[in-house]
Design a protein around this motif. Structure first.
Motif: not given
Ligand SMILES: Cc1cc2nc3c(=O)[nH]c(=O)nc-3n(C[C@H](O)[C@H](O)[C@H](O)COP(=O)(O)O)c2cc1C
Length: 220
Positions: A2-6, A8-9, A13-16, A157-165
């Motif tokens: 179970x991954x915490x709701x916040x 996941x959100x 939100x981090x991914x852009x 990637x976003x879950x690990x603080x890594x950005x992408x495009x």
């Protein structure tokens, strides 16, 4: 599990779509392995895994991609890791190809009778249910599966603080010709589905814009 709701959100939100990365920052090897693992473990129709990923780290090869990829130059210059996703074509995915029975035996561990039955289903799916009757339709169908891997890579990637495009800003035919000439890609076997860059953001992103939930979901 179970991954915490916040959490996941926060990741969503981090991914852009990161337009420019901080070129001085490199993704640690084990973090990038995790991103590739998310791709490898992604679901696909019939489990055929119709993808291949080329990680382009060579500067000269990255430079060569710029000429036909108008959506990519700044990412090619600054991304820590740059990926090309190839989608399989008929030599792999045609229901009558010799590849599929072999794949079902060796990778999926199906006994011959189960493999034959599944191939029969697939043949019907390909020829009538989905009408994947020409090379273009088959390639587009394979590409759809590839985009599932894309989403999973970007989310992990976003879950690990890594950005992408994600990048579709390229001339497909010209880029594929280049891939054949300089990357050794066999265009009978593969086409280019998309590119995707990974790294660490240089600038803060713009605020996210999305339609409201009620506009994108109907309950019946
Ligand atoms: C399949 C796909 C292809 C895209 N191609 C490009 C591209 O070539 N260059 C680029 O800068 N952004 C590209 N984008 C990013 C989108 O413009 C972006 O995801 C969208 O505007 C939503 O913004 P956000 O991702 O920052 O939330 C692409 C996105 C997707 C999903």
């Amino acid at each position: 599990m179970m991954i915490d709701t916040q959490a996941i959100l926060d990741a969503f939100q981090f991914r852009h779509a990161c337009k420019e990365f901080d070129a001085s920052k490199q993704i640690p090897a084990e973090e990038f392995e995790l991103i590739l693992e998310a791709a490898r473990l992604s679901p696909s129709s019939f489990g055929f895994e119709p993808w291949h990923f080329i990680v382009v780290q060579d500067k000269t090869l990255r430079e060569s991609l710029k000429q036909h990829a108008w959506g990519a130059p700044l990412k090619l210059d600054t991304a820590s890791h740059f990926v090309l996703c190839l989608a399989m074509k008929s030599p792999f995915l045609d229901a009558d190809s010799p590849y599929l029975p072999q794949f079902m035996r060796e990778v999926q561990h199906h006994p011959d009778d189960i493999a034959n039955m599944r191939l029969g289903f697939y043949k019907q799916f390909q020829q009538s249910d989905f009408g994947l009757t020409d090379e273009r339709k088959l390639f587009d169908w394979a590409s759809k599966q590839c985009y599932i891997a894309l989403a999973n890579m970007m989310t992990v990637a976003a879950m690990r603080g890594i950005d992408s495009c994600p990048i579709e800003g390229f001339k497909q035919q010209e880029t594929e010709t280049l891939l054949a000439e300089q990357f050794g890609v066999n265009l009978q076997e593969y086409g280019l589905a998309y590119m995707v860059a990974f790294g660490y953001r240089k600038h803060a992103p713009k605020a996210k814009t999305r339609r409201a939930m009620a506009q994108v979901v109907t309950w019946k």
